[in-house]
Design a protein around this motif. Structure first.
Motif, PDB file in Angstrom:
ATOM      1  N   UNK A 209       0.825  -1.197   0.000  1.00  0.00           N
ATOM      2  CA  UNK A 209       0.000   0.000   0.000  1.00  0.00           C
ATOM      3  C   UNK A 209       0.865   1.255   0.000  1.00  0.00           C
ATOM      4  N   UNK A 210       0.472   2.214  -0.835  1.00  0.00           N
ATOM      5  CA  UNK A 210       1.117   3.515  -0.850  1.00  0.00           C
ATOM      6  C   UNK A 210       0.161   4.571  -0.331  1.00  0.00           C
ATOM      7  N   UNK A 211       0.676   5.529   0.444  1.00  0.00           N
ATOM      8  CA  UNK A 211      -0.138   6.560   1.076  1.00  0.00           C
ATOM      9  C   UNK A 211       0.200   7.923   0.489  1.00  0.00           C
ATOM     10  N   UNK A 212      -0.799   8.578  -0.104  1.00  0.00           N
ATOM     11  CA  UNK A 212      -0.663   9.936  -0.632  1.00  0.00           C
ATOM     12  C   UNK A 212      -1.792  10.772  -0.012  1.00  0.00           C
TER      13      UNK A 212
ATOM     14  N   UNK B 177      -1.050  -5.537   6.189  1.00  0.00           N
ATOM     15  CA  UNK B 177      -0.598  -5.043   4.895  1.00  0.00           C
ATOM     16  C   UNK B 177       0.772  -4.371   5.035  1.00  0.00           C
ATOM     17  N   UNK B 178       1.443  -4.215   3.919  1.00  0.00           N
ATOM     18  CA  UNK B 178       2.759  -3.573   3.902  1.00  0.00           C
ATOM     19  C   UNK B 178       2.637  -2.177   3.305  1.00  0.00           C
ATOM     20  N   UNK B 179       3.116  -1.180   4.034  1.00  0.00           N
ATOM     21  CA  UNK B 179       3.114   0.186   3.519  1.00  0.00           C
ATOM     22  C   UNK B 179       4.432   0.380   2.776  1.00  0.00           C
ATOM     23  N   UNK B 180       4.364   0.470   1.456  1.00  0.00           N
ATOM     24  CA  UNK B 180       5.582   0.486   0.644  1.00  0.00           C
ATOM     25  C   UNK B 180       6.140   1.886   0.428  1.00  0.00           C
ATOM     26  N   UNK B 181       5.323   2.892   0.688  1.00  0.00           N
ATOM     27  CA  UNK B 181       5.809   4.250   0.508  1.00  0.00           C
ATOM     28  C   UNK B 181       4.779   5.257   0.973  1.00  0.00           C
TER      29      UNK B 181
ATOM     30  N   UNK C 292       9.522   4.224   3.597  1.00  0.00           N
ATOM     31  CA  UNK C 292      10.269   5.191   2.779  1.00  0.00           C
ATOM     32  C   UNK C 292       9.388   6.328   2.278  1.00  0.00           C
ATOM     33  N   UNK C 293       9.954   7.528   2.262  1.00  0.00           N
ATOM     34  CA  UNK C 293       9.266   8.694   1.713  1.00  0.00           C
ATOM     35  C   UNK C 293       9.544   8.731   0.209  1.00  0.00           C
ATOM     36  N   UNK C 294       8.475   8.795  -0.584  1.00  0.00           N
ATOM     37  CA  UNK C 294       8.622   8.735  -2.030  1.00  0.00           C
ATOM     38  C   UNK C 294       7.761   9.792  -2.692  1.00  0.00           C
TER      39      UNK C 294
ATOM     40  N   UNK D 133       4.737   1.575  -7.594  1.00  0.00           N
ATOM     41  CA  UNK D 133       5.253   0.480  -6.757  1.00  0.00           C
ATOM     42  C   UNK D 133       4.218  -0.081  -5.791  1.00  0.00           C
ATOM     43  N   UNK D 134       2.987   0.408  -5.873  1.00  0.00           N
ATOM     44  CA  UNK D 134       1.945  -0.031  -4.938  1.00  0.00           C
ATOM     45  C   UNK D 134       0.863  -0.832  -5.656  1.00  0.00           C
ATOM     46  N   UNK D 135       0.226  -1.708  -4.898  1.00  0.00           N
ATOM     47  CA  UNK D 135      -0.953  -2.418  -5.390  1.00  0.00           C
ATOM     48  C   UNK D 135      -2.237  -1.678  -5.013  1.00  0.00           C
ATOM     49  N   UNK D 136      -2.194  -1.037  -3.849  1.00  0.00           N
ATOM     50  CA  UNK D 136      -3.315  -0.237  -3.376  1.00  0.00           C
ATOM     51  C   UNK D 136      -2.798   1.156  -3.044  1.00  0.00           C
TER      52      UNK D 136
END
Length: 308
Positions: free
Chosen positions: A13-16, A34-38, A58-60, A68-71
């Motif tokens: 999961x990516x967070x924006x 879940x894994x927070x990838x960025x 990581x900050x991206x 790089x995220x699925x969700x």
């Protein structure tokens, strides 16, 4: 891109971005396995919040997170969602199977159409709660209702995500999201305004701890309203006490902002009392004249001043 439709699948999961809502939801989803990838954290405040709630993440930049995220959790101000989604679509960042969730209460999944056109699965998931942006919010998510909207074929994904963090998914049609959000703003945000105004008046009246003083009454009133609607409403309006209302207007003359709020809500209360046949239309007119009195002097129908 891996599909997220299978029940129980853990996602990258990516967070924006790492605002109060995004960081907390990211932490809740991480706690669910879940894994927070960025995470995108454009300000010092959001970067600090991300480091506390999403340690080691990581900050991206935004495009890198999407690729790089699925969700993708898009937790940005409502006005920014369309531009971000369409901008990423122009970069062809969205891929078939991407799950894209926005957290705005005021709109449905249609705003995600540019991503959906490239195969992404767009959902709207809005927690009906106010956030502090701290770990305290994680426990408050338990049994919190979430408004979920999206195409029927993928709405089970929204249900699963909310259930995983111990929330309660409630389906809201996309065309009703504006009305839904107006209700929350009126019953939540505006409630804060009214209570804060009352506390200011109590402070001016010399009450040393306005919040503590008001808490039993405000708490009982809110509890009664949530349980029984308007049936437990008390006060001078439903008693038909125009004299007390007029006195309130006079006392509030030095607080014009609060007086404007008082007048509007009192008028609405009187209108509802007439509808419910608690007061007569004639009594409601007395209330309206009391509310519009100038310097505490009630105006007659013809505009003459009475009560001098």
């Amino acid at each position: 891109m891996v599909s997220a439709s299978r029940s129980g699948m853990k996602l990258g999961i990516g967070i924006i971005s790492a605002g109060k809502v995004g960081a907390v939801l990211g932490a809740a989803l991480a706690r669910a396995g879940h894994t927070i990838v960025g995470v995108h954290a454009p300000s010092d405040e959001s970067a600090e919040r991300a480091d506390v709630l999403l340690p080691g993440t990581p900050h991206r930049d935004v495009e890198d997170i999407v690729r790089t995220s699925e969700l993708v959790i898009l937790a940005v101000p409502d006005r920014e969602i369309a531009g971000i989604v369409s901008g990423l679509a122009k970069l062809k960042a969205w891929q078939p199977g991407h799950v894209l969730v926005h957290t705005a209460g005021s709109m449905g999944s249609e705003v995600l159409a540019p991503a959906a056109a490239q195969g992404a699965l767009g959902l709207a998931i809005h927690p009906a709660m106010t956030f502090t942006g701290t770990s305290l919010d994680l426990d408050r998510l338990v049994d919190c209702p979430f408004a979920v909207s999206g195409p029927a074929t993928i709405l089970p994904i929204a249900h699963a995500l909310v259930t995983e963090i111990d929330g309660i998914p409630v389906e809201v049609p996309s065309e009703k999201r504006g009305l839904y959000h107006a209700a929350l703003a009126h019953g939540g945000n505006h409630l804060v305004t009214v209570v804060a105004q009352a506390m200011r008046l109590l402070d001016d009246a010399g009450i040393p701890d306005p919040g503590a003083f008001l808490a039993p009454l405000a708490g009982a009133s809110l509890d009664g309203a949530l349980r029984s609607g308007e049936s437990l409403l008390t006060g001078p309006i439903v008693r038909g006490d125009a004299g007390t209302v007029e006195n309130h207007v006079r006392e509030l003359a030095d607080h014009p902002d609060i007086l404007a709020t008082y007048r509007a809500i009192a008028k609405a209360t009187a209108d509802r009392a007439v509808t419910r046949r608690i007061i007569t239309p004639s009594t409601a007119k007395d209330m309206e004249r009391a509310l519009q009195c100038d310097d505490g002097r009630m105006m007659a129908d013809g505009g003459e001043v009475t009560g001098e």
